[in-house]
Design an enzyme around this catalytic site. Sequence first.
Site, mmCIF file in Angstrom:
data_model
loop_
_atom_site.group_PDB
_atom_site.id
_atom_site.type_symbol
_atom_site.label_atom_id
_atom_site.label_comp_id
_atom_site.label_asym_id
_atom_site.label_seq_id
_atom_site.Cartn_x
_atom_site.Cartn_y
_atom_site.Cartn_z
ATOM 1 N N PRO A 107 0.838 -1.200 0.000
ATOM 2 C CA PRO A 107 0.000 0.000 0.000
ATOM 3 C C PRO A 107 0.879 1.259 0.000
ATOM 4 O O PRO A 107 1.879 1.309 0.713
ATOM 5 C CB PRO A 107 -0.802 -0.099 1.298
ATOM 6 C CG PRO A 107 -0.649 -1.491 1.776
ATOM 7 C CD PRO A 107 0.580 -2.071 1.157
ATOM 8 N N VAL A 108 0.484 2.230 -0.812
ATOM 9 C CA VAL A 108 1.342 3.403 -1.001
ATOM 10 C C VAL A 108 1.179 4.420 0.138
ATOM 11 O O VAL A 108 0.122 4.472 0.777
ATOM 12 C CB VAL A 108 1.026 4.035 -2.379
ATOM 13 C CG1 VAL A 108 -0.285 4.774 -2.368
ATOM 14 C CG2 VAL A 108 2.143 4.914 -2.852
ATOM 15 N N GLY A 111 3.699 3.875 5.144
ATOM 16 C CA GLY A 111 4.741 3.516 6.117
ATOM 17 C C GLY A 111 5.273 2.117 5.943
ATOM 18 O O GLY A 111 6.034 1.633 6.782
ATOM 19 N N LEU A 112 4.879 1.435 4.864
ATOM 20 C CA LEU A 112 5.351 0.053 4.661
ATOM 21 C C LEU A 112 6.491 -0.005 3.635
ATOM 22 O O LEU A 112 6.842 -1.081 3.149
ATOM 23 C CB LEU A 112 4.194 -0.856 4.247
ATOM 24 C CG LEU A 112 3.045 -0.940 5.265
ATOM 25 C CD1 LEU A 112 1.962 -1.898 4.778
ATOM 26 C CD2 LEU A 112 3.541 -1.390 6.646
ATOM 27 N N SER A 114 6.926 1.463 0.511
ATOM 28 C CA SER A 114 6.727 1.285 -0.931
ATOM 29 C C SER A 114 7.704 2.142 -1.745
ATOM 30 O O SER A 114 8.241 1.678 -2.754
ATOM 31 C CB SER A 114 5.283 1.555 -1.332
ATOM 32 O OG SER A 114 5.040 2.923 -1.410
ATOM 33 N N SER A 115 8.006 3.362 -1.280
ATOM 34 C CA SER A 115 8.917 4.180 -2.093
ATOM 35 C C SER A 115 10.344 3.635 -2.014
ATOM 36 O O SER A 115 11.060 3.604 -3.024
ATOM 37 C CB SER A 115 8.835 5.665 -1.734
ATOM 38 O OG SER A 115 9.221 5.862 -0.402
ATOM 39 N N ASP A 158 14.751 2.515 4.882
ATOM 40 C CA ASP A 158 13.852 1.800 3.964
ATOM 41 C C ASP A 158 14.644 1.125 2.847
ATOM 42 O O ASP A 158 14.398 -0.022 2.486
ATOM 43 C CB ASP A 158 12.831 2.770 3.353
ATOM 44 C CG ASP A 158 11.769 3.194 4.364
ATOM 45 O OD1 ASP A 158 11.986 2.990 5.569
ATOM 46 O OD2 ASP A 158 10.734 3.742 3.936
#
Length: 328
Positions: A107-108, A111-112, A114-115, A158
């Site tokens: 999910p964009v 906080g997971l 993705s970027s 990240d």
Amino acid sequence: MILKAAASAPGKVILTGEHFVVYGEPALVMAINRYVEVNVEERKDNAIYISSSLGVSGTFVGDRFRPVRGGTLASNILKPIKIAAEAVMNSLGERRGLNIKVSSTIPVASGLGSSGASAVSTVAAVVKLFEANLTEESIVNLSTEAERYVHINPSGIDQSISTYGGVLSFKKGKDISHLRVRSTIPIVIGNTCIERNTGKLVDNVRVRMERFPNVLKPLISAAGRLTVQAVDVLRRGDLDMLGLLMDIDHAFLSAIGVSSDALDRLVHAARRGGALGAKLTGAGGGGCIVALSRLDDREAVAKQISEAGGTPIIAEKVDQGVHSWKVK
Ligand code: PMV
């Protein structure tokens, strides 16, 4: 150079230490089984065309952007991908046009990661396309250039977890340590489905730190000590203690202003469902919480999250970081 290449990189949850990691403290982060896949191929001209499963696409010719789908806003979403691809080509002394396709199951803006996973898999796919060999450390560094477009002071957490996978104790600019964890780490994520902007939240924290340095500096060090202890209890497989530390970390994150009604609601719901601990994960403001649970309690935790208005995701740790391959 080969004709087509692809790469896939996992997303992540931060178990302790987000935001404080920007100020040099350690954080504990785990890769999860949600992925971004990037496919790249060479073009005959010098343009970079990018399409994303988010429903946006367009072409960059130099610094000019021509949207195909999603209007000019698409540029904000796609630009970090362009920066990542160009960072690789600059480092290899190459300059080609590319078609890049990004597909994500993360999910964009939640906080997971993705970027981060998008930047890392773009870097790895372009490296593969040029049949180059780069160290994992170089992949992290090149993809962090893209993250600088998202916010000026990224810790690199990240990009590191998407590159290495597994569980890391991460400290900005320092050696990363991989944790060998014997126990499973059962988690349930709760998504508020409220999108937020990491850069803005990091900046809000900076403003608060500057306003109350005497109050918040000790909190930053306490958060660092919390992560050191979290690493220690996780190494020993003591999930009960880790859960309690996550609860304390959520309170620290509330003190620096990055929680919200929706996040607090999901954190409390997860605890009601029997979670060993729960906290917001990532930049906060919206996005997700992560709850640590016993294996058998995950459904009950997910149910409470759902009843409190969140979208539960039962995710697993993955040990493999980014990997790339040649596409026939
Ligand atoms: O982009 P997010 O929501 O996963 O947040 C990244 C973690 C922060 O500590 C808030 C920022 C950073 O660069 O470490």
